[in-house]
Design an enzyme around this catalytic site. Structure first.
Site, PDB file in Angstrom:
ATOM      1  N   ILE A 111      35.167  43.278  41.275  1.00  0.00           N
ATOM      2  CA  ILE A 111      34.380  43.067  40.068  1.00  0.00           C
ATOM      3  C   ILE A 111      34.838  41.822  39.321  1.00  0.00           C
ATOM      4  CG2 ILE A 111      33.881  43.989  37.768  1.00  0.00           C
ATOM      5  CD1 ILE A 111      33.963  46.799  39.011  1.00  0.00           C
TER       6      ILE A 111
ATOM      7  N   LYS B 173      40.160  54.870  30.001  1.00  0.00           N
ATOM      8  CA  LYS B 173      38.854  54.222  29.937  1.00  0.00           C
ATOM      9  C   LYS B 173      38.055  54.712  28.728  1.00  0.00           C
ATOM     10  CE  LYS B 173      39.377  51.560  33.468  1.00  0.00           C
ATOM     11  NZ  LYS B 173      39.419  50.096  33.307  1.00  0.00           N
TER      12      LYS B 173
ATOM     13  N   ASN C 198      37.558  49.474  48.054  1.00  0.00           N
ATOM     14  CA  ASN C 198      36.923  50.772  48.264  1.00  0.00           C
ATOM     15  C   ASN C 198      36.461  50.932  49.705  1.00  0.00           C
ATOM     16  OD1 ASN C 198      37.304  51.751  45.680  1.00  0.00           O
ATOM     17  ND2 ASN C 198      35.362  50.945  44.921  1.00  0.00           N
TER      18      ASN C 198
ATOM     19  N   TYR D 276      43.684  58.163  34.138  1.00  0.00           N
ATOM     20  CA  TYR D 276      42.819  56.989  34.245  1.00  0.00           C
ATOM     21  C   TYR D 276      41.584  57.139  33.358  1.00  0.00           C
ATOM     22  CZ  TYR D 276      39.568  53.653  36.418  1.00  0.00           C
ATOM     23  OH  TYR D 276      38.673  52.647  36.648  1.00  0.00           O
TER      24      TYR D 276
ATOM     25  N   ASP E  44      51.185  39.970  35.385  1.00  0.00           N
ATOM     26  CA  ASP E  44      50.933  41.373  35.075  1.00  0.00           C
ATOM     27  C   ASP E  44      50.426  41.489  33.650  1.00  0.00           C
ATOM     28  OD1 ASP E  44      50.977  44.101  34.623  1.00  0.00           O
ATOM     29  OD2 ASP E  44      53.056  44.378  35.273  1.00  0.00           O
TER      30      ASP E  44
ATOM     31  N   ASN F  13      39.319  42.772  32.267  1.00  0.00           N
ATOM     32  CA  ASN F  13      38.891  43.545  33.429  1.00  0.00           C
ATOM     33  C   ASN F  13      40.043  44.203  34.176  1.00  0.00           C
ATOM     34  OD1 ASN F  13      36.970  44.164  35.799  1.00  0.00           O
ATOM     35  ND2 ASN F  13      38.533  42.896  36.753  1.00  0.00           N
TER      36      ASN F  13
ATOM     37  N   SER G 288      34.729  52.634  32.415  1.00  0.00           N
ATOM     38  CA  SER G 288      34.343  53.281  33.668  1.00  0.00           C
ATOM     39  C   SER G 288      33.545  54.532  33.337  1.00  0.00           C
ATOM     40  CB  SER G 288      35.598  53.669  34.467  1.00  0.00           C
ATOM     41  OG  SER G 288      35.283  54.570  35.507  1.00  0.00           O
TER      42      SER G 288
ATOM     43  N   GLY H 127      42.304  40.387  36.154  1.00  0.00           N
ATOM     44  CA  GLY H 127      42.075  41.223  37.326  1.00  0.00           C
ATOM     45  C   GLY H 127      40.973  40.680  38.207  1.00  0.00           C
TER      46      GLY H 127
END
Length: 266
Positions: free
Chosen positions: A20, A163, A197, A159, A66, A93, A146, A15
């Site tokens: 990040i 995490k 973001n 989600y 993927d 990540n 997260s 990722g």
């Protein structure tokens, strides 16, 4: 000259086309590592790897695909060994942020976020650990959690669940990995200023800086610093832990007024 903590080492970062993951990969290269950079988008992986190689003068190779595909996850480890001769560090990540009202959340959305965030990380970590065991020289695995795995945030039930599960995975695997000299830890970022973001919310940095006790929102370099610390020799006795990097946000957890956002994946 900057100390080269990872000279002659090889690293996988998933990722890592932007945000990040990109900064994690860049920092590893800056500190001497040869890096295999994964991203779901081939063009983004190629561009990111090229830029990092040019900036750092180190080998950074693109490896698109993927991470939810188990064969792809295992293939990343095989390719790292083929390209670099061995594997020393694996940073899981890649992840999918999936927003949705619990009452209406669809099975297909649930399966996708679980497959990317959990199955992908689990089987990549497994493949890396198998390689570390075969090498007989130990290794480092870093999972990306997260703060939403620890603190409730509206519309992030699936989600946040994934995490939290990654943090438990790290704790559990201490029992099986430690005899082989392998450490496994998590980094739990807070609100991070990434291109995505900022695209979704141009005021993202100002909003989250105001909500963060330190007065500053988190940047990818803050997360990369934590990941590299956990992968470095100085952290050899740290395993099964989660390092929260959120400027103190999770101590109080204020949330801005917002509509839940779009899903995104890296």
């Amino acid at each position: 000259m900057q100390q080269q903590r990872f000279s002659n080492q090889s690293v996988i970062v998933t990722g890592a086309g932007e945000g990040i993951g990109w900064e994690v990969a860049r920092q590893f290269c800056r500190e001497g590592a040869a890096t295999l950079l994964n991203d779901i988008l081939p063009d983004r992986a190629a561009a990111a790897a090229t830029t990092i190689a040019q900036q750092t003068g180190r080998c950074c190779l693109p490896a698109p695909g993927d991470i939810a595909d188990i064969d792809l996850a295992r293939g990343l480890v095989a390719r790292a060994v083929d390209e670099f001769g061995a594997l020393d560090v694996c940073v899981c990540n890649a992840g999918l942020t999936s927003w949705g009202d619990f009452f209406d959340y669809a099975p297909a959305d649930f399966e996708r976020v679980v497959n990317v965030n959990l199955r992908g990380a689990y089987f990549l970590a497994q493949a890396a650990a198998r390689q570390f065991r075969a090498q007989g020289s130990g290794g480092r695995i870093v999972l990306m959690s997260s703060v939403t795995g620890r603190q409730a945030v509206p519309y992030l039930s699936a989600y946040g669940m994934t995490k939290a599960a990654l943090e438990m995975l790290a704790r559990n695997l201490v029992l099986e990995l430690s005899p082989h000299g392998i450490t496994i830890n998590c980094v739990a970022p807070g609100a991070v200023i990434t291109p995505r973001n900022l695209q979704d919310d141009p005021d993202y940095e100002a909003t989250w800086s105001a909500l963060t006790p330190t007065g500053q929102a988190i940047h990818p370099a803050n997360i990369a610093n934590a990941a590299l610390f956990l992968a470095a020799p100085a952290a050899s006795q740290i395993t099964g832990q989660t390092l929260v990097v959120d400027g103190g946000w999770s101590c109080a957890s204020p949330i801005p007024n917002m509509d839940y956002g779009r899903d995104y994946e890296n």
